[in-house]
Design an enzyme around this catalytic site. Structure first.
Site, PDB file in Angstrom:
ATOM      1  N   LEU A  60       0.936  -1.572   0.091  1.00 31.94           N
ATOM      2  CA  LEU A  60       0.056   0.090  -0.278  1.00 31.94           C
ATOM      3  C   LEU A  60       0.628   1.452  -0.314  1.00 31.94           C
ATOM      4  O   LEU A  60       0.214   2.258  -1.015  1.00 31.94           O
ATOM      5  CB  LEU A  60      -0.662  -0.259   1.223  1.00 31.94           C
ATOM      6  CG  LEU A  60      -2.104  -1.143   1.092  1.00 31.94           C
ATOM      7  CD1 LEU A  60      -2.441  -1.126   3.052  1.00 31.94           C
ATOM      8  CD2 LEU A  60      -3.612  -0.488   0.215  1.00 31.94           C
ATOM      9  N   CYS A  61       2.188   0.996   0.680  1.00 33.37           N
ATOM     10  CA  CYS A  61       3.238   2.358   0.435  1.00 33.37           C
ATOM     11  C   CYS A  61       3.591   2.501  -0.524  1.00 33.37           C
ATOM     12  O   CYS A  61       4.056   4.335  -0.983  1.00 33.37           O
ATOM     13  CB  CYS A  61       3.150   2.191   1.445  1.00 33.37           C
ATOM     14  SG  CYS A  61       3.405   2.340   3.872  1.00 33.37           S
ATOM     15  N   CYS A 165     -12.404  14.609   3.806  1.00 30.38           N
ATOM     16  CA  CYS A 165     -11.956  15.485   3.013  1.00 30.38           C
ATOM     17  C   CYS A 165     -12.085  17.055   1.709  1.00 30.38           C
ATOM     18  O   CYS A 165     -11.149  17.815   1.788  1.00 30.38           O
ATOM     19  CB  CYS A 165     -11.493  14.605   1.889  1.00 30.38           C
ATOM     20  SG  CYS A 165     -10.133  13.178   3.410  1.00 30.38           S
ATOM     21  N   PHE A 216      -2.191   8.608   4.760  1.00 24.93           N
ATOM     22  CA  PHE A 216      -3.098  10.016   5.403  1.00 24.93           C
ATOM     23  C   PHE A 216      -2.298  10.841   6.187  1.00 24.93           C
ATOM     24  O   PHE A 216      -1.252  10.221   7.487  1.00 24.93           O
ATOM     25  CB  PHE A 216      -4.561   9.350   6.796  1.00 24.93           C
ATOM     26  CG  PHE A 216      -5.164   9.426   5.807  1.00 24.93           C
ATOM     27  CD1 PHE A 216      -5.897  10.515   5.307  1.00 24.93           C
ATOM     28  CD2 PHE A 216      -6.018   8.126   5.871  1.00 24.93           C
ATOM     29  CE1 PHE A 216      -7.015  10.584   4.513  1.00 24.93           C
ATOM     30  CE2 PHE A 216      -7.401   7.548   4.995  1.00 24.93           C
ATOM     31  CZ  PHE A 216      -7.781   9.138   4.398  1.00 24.93           C
ATOM     32  N   HIS A 306      -8.922  17.751  -4.769  1.00 21.42           N
ATOM     33  CA  HIS A 306      -8.333  17.858  -3.033  1.00 21.42           C
ATOM     34  C   HIS A 306      -7.544  15.761  -3.426  1.00 21.42           C
ATOM     35  O   HIS A 306      -8.535  15.443  -3.765  1.00 21.42           O
ATOM     36  CB  HIS A 306      -9.469  17.229  -2.408  1.00 21.42           C
ATOM     37  CG  HIS A 306      -9.096  16.621  -0.865  1.00 21.42           C
ATOM     38  ND1 HIS A 306      -8.120  16.934   0.246  1.00 21.42           N
ATOM     39  CD2 HIS A 306      -9.236  15.544  -0.705  1.00 21.42           C
ATOM     40  CE1 HIS A 306      -8.202  16.212   0.515  1.00 21.42           C
ATOM     41  NE2 HIS A 306      -8.664  14.228   0.725  1.00 21.42           N
ATOM     42  N   ASN A 339      -2.303  12.774   1.941  1.00 25.82           N
ATOM     43  CA  ASN A 339      -3.841  12.679   2.346  1.00 25.82           C
ATOM     44  C   ASN A 339      -4.400  13.483   3.813  1.00 25.82           C
ATOM     45  O   ASN A 339      -3.951  12.669   4.834  1.00 25.82           O
ATOM     46  CB  ASN A 339      -5.117  12.218   2.069  1.00 25.82           C
ATOM     47  CG  ASN A 339      -6.711  12.499   2.051  1.00 25.82           C
ATOM     48  OD1 ASN A 339      -6.705  13.756   2.424  1.00 25.82           O
ATOM     49  ND2 ASN A 339      -7.286  11.775   1.373  1.00 25.82           N
TER      50      ASN A 339
END
Length: 391
Positions: A60-61, A165, A216, A306, A339
């Site tokens: 995922l990273c 968000c 995040f 965004h 994010n």
């Protein structure tokens, strides 16, 4: 906590009576996390040795495209509150104690940077709009921000909580309405977020939590909004022409968050990027019609979107058939800060201005009209048709 400012510059006149963004600012906690070291650090801090979950987070990273992020969480906090890394522990009181202080400090620092970039006296601020999904208290962060900055107790305050968000653009929409309906006023919009409110150890029962761990970040953003700029003392950056908000029916559980004894728990539906792709064009067309563009000439606009994640940016780019460079500012903000929820739109706008400066220096010109977009719980679409006064 650190902070940064932006370069100012303007070439176009603002429309009388229309709200404009007059300054931007941002701030971050001191802890910088390099994505390449995140996996080992996270599993060490949470005393977890599950190899499958570790491999999943490593994947995922890489897919998030994030390179660096700032976070409030650090070793000292975990030493003081070791229960934050314990599965199922009742820690909401401890989390809010940390978060409430952290988001206030970051909001103050981002606002101070913004005020410095603006150049006018603090006493000229007449309204405050404060946005956060990382705290819960009475009175709210709007009061603590105002007190921390030394604003007049008669300041008019508005607070938006748990908009997720889309909170930054929602706050901008509210600030726009205030500015245009109160001639001469100057609105300070501040957003501040930290992931400590939802920090948890990895669990096989919550594999999707790892998406948040990989994506995040924390920080704060600030803007000053007002109409009819005083050109001797102010430098308008963007004109906010028309705003819109819309929720997609029957999607309220697709971005689902609950405040529990263990902090905030979020779930994001796998189909979220598809839902955004299916609805973004119709939403944008309603705003673009005001400009009168024909044949869906989306590439003639600038796009400040965004960056909820790379999948969302990819779907927006695909549906609108945007040239890759149109989302450069959004992708760079995601890469550098992750994010950061409501804050991130401030970072996107700042990067847009930096790119514009380079284009102008090279003798080119960028799009004057464009859209500022964000997607949040609801699923809620927030959008503002804007003019880049620096293009």
């Amino acid at each position: 906590m650190g902070d940064e400012g932006i370069v100012r510059g303007v070439t176009k006149q603002a429309t009388p009576g229309k709200a404009t963004i007059l300054a931007l600012g941002k701030a971050f906690p001191h802890q910088l996390v390099m994505q390449e070291y995140l996996v080992d650090g996270y599993f060490r801090d949470t005393n977890c040795d599950n190899p499958e979950l570790k491999q999943k987070l490593a994947r995922l990273c890489k897919t998030t495209t994030v390179k660096t992020r700032y976070v409030v969480m650090n070793g000292d906090i975990l030493k003081k509150y070791p229960e934050l890394a314990v599965e199922g522990a009742s820690t909401v009181t401890q989390r809010l104690e940390i978060c409430n202080n952290a988001v206030t400090q970051m909001a103050i620092e981002a606002s101070q940077v913004c005020l410095k970039n603006w150049g006018r006296p603090l006493s000229d601020i007449t309204h405050v709009v404060y946005v956060s999904s990382s705290e819960a208290r009475l009175p709210g962060g709007d009061l603590y921000l105002s007190k921390g900055l030394g604003l007049n107790p008669k300041i008019q305050r508005t607070m938006l909580y748990f908009a997720g968000c889309s909170g930054g653009v929602a706050g901008l929409r509210v600030a726009k309405d205030i500015a245009e309906n109160n001639p001469g006023c100057r609105v300070l919009l501040a957003t501040s977020e930290t992931t400590i409110i939802g920090f948890k150890p990895p669990s096989v029962d919550r594999p999707y939590d790892l998406v948040g761990v990989a994506l995040f970040g924390d920080g704060a953003g600030a803007m000053i909004i007002g109409s009819d700029p005083v050109f001797e003392t102010e430098t308008p950056l963007f004109e906010l022409h028309t705003s819109a908000q819309e929720f997609i029916p029957d999607t309220e559980k697709k971005i689902d968050g609950k405040l529990t004894e263990e902090g905030i728990s979020f779930t994001l539906a796998r189909e979220l990027p598809q839902i955004i792709e299916d609805n973004v064009e119709g939403f944008c067309d309603k705003l673009i019609d005001v400009v009168g563009l024909e044949n869906k000439e989306y590439n003639k606009l600038f796009w400040a979107v965004h960056p909820g994640g790379p999948a969302i940016l990819n779907r927006v780019e695909k549906r609108l058939e945007l040239s890759p460079e149109k989302l450069n500012a959004s992708r760079k903000a995601l890469m550098d800060y992750g994010n950061a929820s409501s804050n991130t739109i401030v970072y996107v706008l700042e990067y847009m201005l930096e790119e514009d400066k380079k284009i102008r220096k090279a003798g080119g010109g960028d799009s004057e009209w464009g859209l500022i977009l964000a997607f949040g719980p609801g699923i809620t679409f927030e959008g503002i048709l804007a003019r880049n006064l620096c293009a």
